[in-house]
Design a protein around this motif. Structure first.
Motif, PDB file in Angstrom:
ATOM      1  N   ILE A   1       0.635  -1.321  -0.086  1.00 34.76           N
ATOM      2  CA  ILE A   1       0.034   0.081  -0.309  1.00 34.76           C
ATOM      3  C   ILE A   1       0.878   1.019   0.183  1.00 34.76           C
ATOM      4  CG2 ILE A   1      -2.350   1.133   1.370  1.00 34.76           C
ATOM      5  CD1 ILE A   1      -2.167  -1.542   3.003  1.00 34.76           C
ATOM      6  N   GLU A   2       0.965   2.106  -1.061  1.00 35.15           N
ATOM      7  CA  GLU A   2       1.516   3.751  -1.452  1.00 35.15           C
ATOM      8  C   GLU A   2       1.079   4.539  -0.593  1.00 35.15           C
ATOM      9  OE1 GLU A   2       3.608   1.308  -5.377  1.00 35.15           O
ATOM     10  OE2 GLU A   2       1.712   2.175  -5.821  1.00 35.15           O
ATOM     11  N   ILE A   3       1.506   4.371   0.397  1.00 32.27           N
ATOM     12  CA  ILE A   3       0.566   5.916   0.962  1.00 32.27           C
ATOM     13  C   ILE A   3       0.533   6.832   1.434  1.00 32.27           C
ATOM     14  CG2 ILE A   3       0.051   3.909   2.982  1.00 32.27           C
ATOM     15  CD1 ILE A   3       1.984   5.490   4.903  1.00 32.27           C
ATOM     16  N   SER A   4       2.058   8.097   0.285  1.00 37.32           N
ATOM     17  CA  SER A   4       2.000   8.844   0.122  1.00 37.32           C
ATOM     18  C   SER A   4       3.505   9.028  -1.019  1.00 37.32           C
ATOM     19  CB  SER A   4       2.651  10.065   1.571  1.00 37.32           C
ATOM     20  OG  SER A   4       3.206  10.731   1.017  1.00 37.32           O
ATOM     21  N   ASN A   5       3.276  10.023  -1.624  1.00 40.81           N
ATOM     22  CA  ASN A   5       4.650  10.276  -2.438  1.00 40.81           C
ATOM     23  C   ASN A   5       5.515  11.539  -2.267  1.00 40.81           C
ATOM     24  OD1 ASN A   5       2.928  11.659  -3.740  1.00 40.81           O
ATOM     25  ND2 ASN A   5       2.636  11.377  -5.773  1.00 40.81           N
ATOM     26  N   TYR A   6       5.175  11.822  -0.943  1.00 37.66           N
ATOM     27  CA  TYR A   6       5.433  13.614  -0.353  1.00 37.66           C
ATOM     28  C   TYR A   6       6.608  12.298   0.321  1.00 37.66           C
ATOM     29  CZ  TYR A   6       1.509  16.493  -1.259  1.00 37.66           C
ATOM     30  OH  TYR A   6       0.330  17.154  -1.734  1.00 37.66           O
TER      31      TYR A   6
ATOM     32  N   GLY B   1       5.659   4.415   1.503  1.00 33.62           N
ATOM     33  CA  GLY B   1       5.775   5.504   1.341  1.00 33.62           C
ATOM     34  C   GLY B   1       7.259   6.568   1.019  1.00 33.62           C
ATOM     35  N   GLY B   2       7.241   7.708   1.115  1.00 31.30           N
ATOM     36  CA  GLY B   2       8.086   8.675   0.397  1.00 31.30           C
ATOM     37  C   GLY B   2       7.797   9.554   2.681  1.00 31.30           C
ATOM     38  N   GLU B   3       9.629  10.470   2.874  1.00 32.67           N
ATOM     39  CA  GLU B   3       9.326  10.440   3.693  1.00 32.67           C
ATOM     40  C   GLU B   3       8.620  12.143   4.044  1.00 32.67           C
ATOM     41  OE1 GLU B   3      13.000  10.632   5.580  1.00 32.67           O
ATOM     42  OE2 GLU B   3      13.707   8.825   5.241  1.00 32.67           O
ATOM     43  N   ASP B   4       7.178  11.552   4.196  1.00 32.50           N
ATOM     44  CA  ASP B   4       6.070  12.743   4.358  1.00 32.50           C
ATOM     45  C   ASP B   4       5.737  12.667   5.916  1.00 32.50           C
ATOM     46  OD1 ASP B   4       3.547  13.774   4.262  1.00 32.50           O
ATOM     47  OD2 ASP B   4       2.930  12.186   3.291  1.00 32.50           O
TER      48      ASP B   4
ATOM     49  N   ARG C   1       1.510  15.024  -6.703  1.00 31.58           N
ATOM     50  CA  ARG C   1       1.915  14.636  -5.505  1.00 31.58           C
ATOM     51  C   ARG C   1      -0.060  14.121  -4.515  1.00 31.58           C
ATOM     52  NH1 ARG C   1       7.273  13.663  -4.276  1.00 31.58           N
ATOM     53  NH2 ARG C   1       8.174  15.228  -5.994  1.00 31.58           N
ATOM     54  N   TYR C   2      -0.089  12.513  -3.453  1.00 38.40           N
ATOM     55  CA  TYR C   2      -1.079  12.308  -3.258  1.00 38.40           C
ATOM     56  C   TYR C   2      -0.803  11.863  -2.145  1.00 38.40           C
ATOM     57  CZ  TYR C   2       0.277   7.576  -3.518  1.00 38.40           C
ATOM     58  OH  TYR C   2       1.424   6.314  -3.980  1.00 38.40           O
ATOM     59  N   ARG C   3      -1.434  11.646  -1.035  1.00 31.66           N
ATOM     60  CA  ARG C   3      -1.081  11.328   0.194  1.00 31.66           C
ATOM     61  C   ARG C   3      -2.822   9.931   0.415  1.00 31.66           C
ATOM     62  NH1 ARG C   3      -0.326  15.654   3.411  1.00 31.66           N
ATOM     63  NH2 ARG C   3       1.797  15.415   2.976  1.00 31.66           N
ATOM     64  N   LEU C   4      -2.309   9.253   1.401  1.00 37.57           N
ATOM     65  CA  LEU C   4      -3.849   7.771   1.230  1.00 37.57           C
ATOM     66  C   LEU C   4      -4.100   8.828   2.797  1.00 37.57           C
ATOM     67  CD1 LEU C   4      -3.408   4.808   0.359  1.00 37.57           C
ATOM     68  CD2 LEU C   4      -4.439   6.693  -1.050  1.00 37.57           C
ATOM     69  N   THR C   5      -5.580   8.509   2.932  1.00 35.87           N
ATOM     70  CA  THR C   5      -5.866   8.979   4.752  1.00 35.87           C
ATOM     71  C   THR C   5      -6.264   7.107   5.280  1.00 35.87           C
ATOM     72  OG1 THR C   5      -8.525   8.510   3.791  1.00 35.87           O
ATOM     73  CG2 THR C   5      -8.037  10.611   3.522  1.00 35.87           C
ATOM     74  N   GLU C   6      -6.260   7.782   6.245  1.00 35.67           N
ATOM     75  CA  GLU C   6      -6.568   6.888   7.004  1.00 35.67           C
ATOM     76  C   GLU C   6      -7.893   5.874   6.691  1.00 35.67           C
ATOM     77  OE1 GLU C   6      -6.207   7.034  11.400  1.00 35.67           O
ATOM     78  OE2 GLU C   6      -6.829   5.732  12.171  1.00 35.67           O
ATOM     79  N   GLU C   7      -8.566   6.250   6.332  1.00 33.80           N
ATOM     80  CA  GLU C   7     -10.213   5.673   5.982  1.00 33.80           C
ATOM     81  C   GLU C   7      -9.465   4.449   4.128  1.00 33.80           C
ATOM     82  OE1 GLU C   7     -10.539   8.555   6.993  1.00 33.80           O
ATOM     83  OE2 GLU C   7     -11.001   7.860   8.887  1.00 33.80           O
ATOM     84  N   ASP C   8      -8.799   5.233   3.430  1.00 34.10           N
ATOM     85  CA  ASP C   8      -8.177   5.080   2.718  1.00 34.10           C
ATOM     86  C   ASP C   8      -7.503   3.260   2.867  1.00 34.10           C
ATOM     87  OD1 ASP C   8      -9.611   6.936   1.124  1.00 34.10           O
ATOM     88  OD2 ASP C   8      -6.892   8.022   0.887  1.00 34.10           O
ATOM     89  N   ILE C   9      -6.329   4.111   3.543  1.00 34.29           N
ATOM     90  CA  ILE C   9      -5.543   2.386   3.826  1.00 34.29           C
ATOM     91  C   ILE C   9      -5.903   1.898   4.373  1.00 34.29           C
ATOM     92  CG2 ILE C   9      -3.376   1.928   5.450  1.00 34.29           C
ATOM     93  CD1 ILE C   9      -2.925   5.668   5.273  1.00 34.29           C
ATOM     94  N   LEU C  10      -7.071   1.722   5.433  1.00 30.39           N
ATOM     95  CA  LEU C  10      -7.673   1.053   5.621  1.00 30.39           C
ATOM     96  C   LEU C  10      -9.112  -0.238   4.839  1.00 30.39           C
ATOM     97  CD1 LEU C  10      -9.075   2.078   9.590  1.00 30.39           C
ATOM     98  CD2 LEU C  10      -8.075  -0.084   9.246  1.00 30.39           C
ATOM     99  N   ALA C  11      -9.443   0.896   4.421  1.00 24.76           N
ATOM    100  CA  ALA C  11     -10.246   0.413   2.865  1.00 24.76           C
ATOM    101  C   ALA C  11      -9.191  -1.018   2.237  1.00 24.76           C
ATOM    102  CB  ALA C  11     -10.902   1.306   1.658  1.00 24.76           C
ATOM    103  N   CYS C  12      -7.632  -0.713   1.341  1.00 25.46           N
ATOM    104  CA  CYS C  12      -6.552  -0.724   1.025  1.00 25.46           C
ATOM    105  C   CYS C  12      -6.585  -2.505   1.756  1.00 25.46           C
ATOM    106  CB  CYS C  12      -5.753  -0.367   1.174  1.00 25.46           C
ATOM    107  SG  CYS C  12      -5.671   1.197  -0.063  1.00 25.46           S
TER     108      CYS C  12
ATOM    109  N   LYS D   1       1.101   7.442  -9.284  1.00 20.78           N
ATOM    110  CA  LYS D   1       1.295   8.827  -9.186  1.00 20.78           C
ATOM    111  C   LYS D   1       2.934   7.998  -8.593  1.00 20.78           C
ATOM    112  CE  LYS D   1      -2.781  11.185  -9.188  1.00 20.78           C
ATOM    113  NZ  LYS D   1      -3.643  11.838  -8.286  1.00 20.78           N
ATOM    114  N   TYR D   2       3.034   6.382  -7.666  1.00 21.34           N
ATOM    115  CA  TYR D   2       3.777   6.199  -7.289  1.00 21.34           C
ATOM    116  C   TYR D   2       4.866   5.880  -8.126  1.00 21.34           C
ATOM    117  CZ  TYR D   2       6.173   4.327  -3.150  1.00 21.34           C
ATOM    118  OH  TYR D   2       7.282   4.773  -2.180  1.00 21.34           O
ATOM    119  N   ASP D   3       5.105   7.009  -8.966  1.00 23.09           N
ATOM    120  CA  ASP D   3       5.890   6.577  -9.603  1.00 23.09           C
ATOM    121  C   ASP D   3       8.048   7.182  -9.758  1.00 23.09           C
ATOM    122  OD1 ASP D   3       6.894   7.235 -12.762  1.00 23.09           O
ATOM    123  OD2 ASP D   3       6.372   9.024 -12.405  1.00 23.09           O
ATOM    124  N   LEU D   4       8.122   5.915  -8.637  1.00 22.69           N
ATOM    125  CA  LEU D   4       9.799   6.004  -8.530  1.00 22.69           C
ATOM    126  C   LEU D   4      11.041   5.631  -9.926  1.00 22.69           C
ATOM    127  CD1 LEU D   4       9.350   3.382  -5.971  1.00 22.69           C
ATOM    128  CD2 LEU D   4       9.305   5.491  -5.120  1.00 22.69           C
TER     129      LEU D   4
END
Ligand code: 5AD
Ligand code: FES
Length: 353
Positions: free
Chosen positions: A59-64, A110-113, A83-94, A307-310
């Protein structure tokens, strides 16, 4: 120096080689030597893991990201990153979706966010653990002070992935800006081990300035650290980074390093990585045939995956996605291995259930 096959047998027997021997093998092996290595790596992996391949849902939680690694597409200086970051609800849904699909390990990467403070993560980890008590939580969120890693461990995180990227400080300085410290990164890994995490480290194969001697140093560092997992994949250039025009790593080099790792540390959890699947359509299967025993399909919401484009052309749909775990199962079956639905802890690991 002895020939390569002799060195491979010696590695299987003694589980170590000198730096010079590793470097020689890496630089001088033939295709036939590589096939011999992979055969031995499969024998050794089956001794501890049989035909099982472990699953992790990524689960890629943030790309910041506050860091600025020269190779990475989500580095802070890349102003074109969306840039995006997932919410806690998003992550629990995953996690919910992943659980239904058979996943028993969730990797939050995730990135160091700075948004993901200890407080936010402690609550999230607690919530995941109470809803899915039979699942392992892996974090891959970069460098933190030891007491902060400790808080996340106390909250229930089981494992932590932090690739060392290169064991050589000078090479590290060629891949990162001067303010990023190799010493600090290595210290983080020792801190994680000391706290009691199952630890994963790793490196990219084929980064700029890398030599067989540097890869040999990576092998010796890993032997010393004794991590439970090692993630390696080819370096793949990203168009909006300082390394846009550098050559990437190859499938052959990456597979060879996987084989060496398997013989050096028979009980290692060794993922066949997304980067390997990106540069070769059947790269992941080839990784399993070279000694890998873990796959990490993408569980991130489809809306953020691109977007999680390493690195360029990173695969994120089709068989790569967790939703397609059945197709992945069919592909894995073609190698003679099979997915095991379990937490997939390191052998002998006394987990805290
Ligand atoms: N190519 C391949 N792997 C990359 N990573 C970052 N950028 C790239 C790239 N361009 C790897 C790093 C990092 C992990 C999350 O992804 O090794 O630790
Ligand atoms: Fe984010 Fe390397 S750019 S850690």
């Amino acid at each position: 120096m002895e020939n390569c096959k002799t060195l491979i047998s010696q590695l299987e027997e003694t589980q170590i080689l000198s730096k010079e021997e590793f470097a020689f093998l890496i630089a001088s092996h033939s295709e036939e030597d590589a096939q011999y290595l992979f055969e031995r790596a499969r024998v050794v992996r089956e001794r501890y893991f049989g035909k099982s391949v472990y699953l992790r849902g990524l689960i890629e939680i943030s790309n910041y990201c506050a860091n600025d690694c020269y190779y990475c597409g989500i580095r802070r200086s890349n102003e074109t990153a969306d840039r995006y970051r997932l919410t806690e609800e998003d992550i629990l849904a995953c996690c919910e979706e992943g659980y239904q699909l058979g996943f028993r390990t969730f990797v939050m990467q995730g990135g160091e966010d700075a948004h993901f403070t200890d407080e936010v993560l402690v609550r999230l980890i607690g919530n995941i653990k109470s809803r899915f008590p039979d699942c392992a939580i892996t974090l891959s969120l970069g460098e933190r002070a030891k007491e902060r890693y400790q808080k996340l461990f106390d909250a229930g995180a089981d494992r932590y992935l932090l690739r060392h990227e290169t064991a050589n400080a000078q090479h590290y300085a060629q891949l990162h800006p001067a303010w990023m410290s190799h010493t600090r990164r290595i210290q983080c890994l020792w801190d994680l081990k000391d706290i009691g995490y199952q630890v994963g480290t790793g490196f990219m194969v084929g980064t700029p300035f890398q030599t067989p001697e540097l890869l040999a140093e990576d092998m010796l560092f890993i032997k010393e650290l004794q991590p439970q997992m090692v993630g390696i994949g080819p370096f793949v250039p990203h168009h909006a980074t300082p390394f846009a025009n550098e050559a990437g790593g190859t499938v052959e080099q990456t597979l060879f390093m996987l084989g060496l790792l398997r013989l050096m540390m028979p009980q290692l959890l060794l993922p066949s990585t997304t980067a390997l699947g990106t540069i070769d359509k059947t790269g992941r299967e080839k990784g399993l045939m070279a000694g890998a025993n873990v796959v990490m399909p993408n569980l991130s919401p489809v809306s953020v995956r691109k977007k999680y484009d390493l690195y360029d052309n990173k695969i994120c749909t089709g068989d790569e996605s967790a939703q397609c775990v059945n197709c992945l199962g069919v592909r894995i079956a073609s190698t003679g291995y099979r997915i095991e639905e379990s937490r997939g802890d390191a052998p002998g690991w006394n987990n805290r259930l």
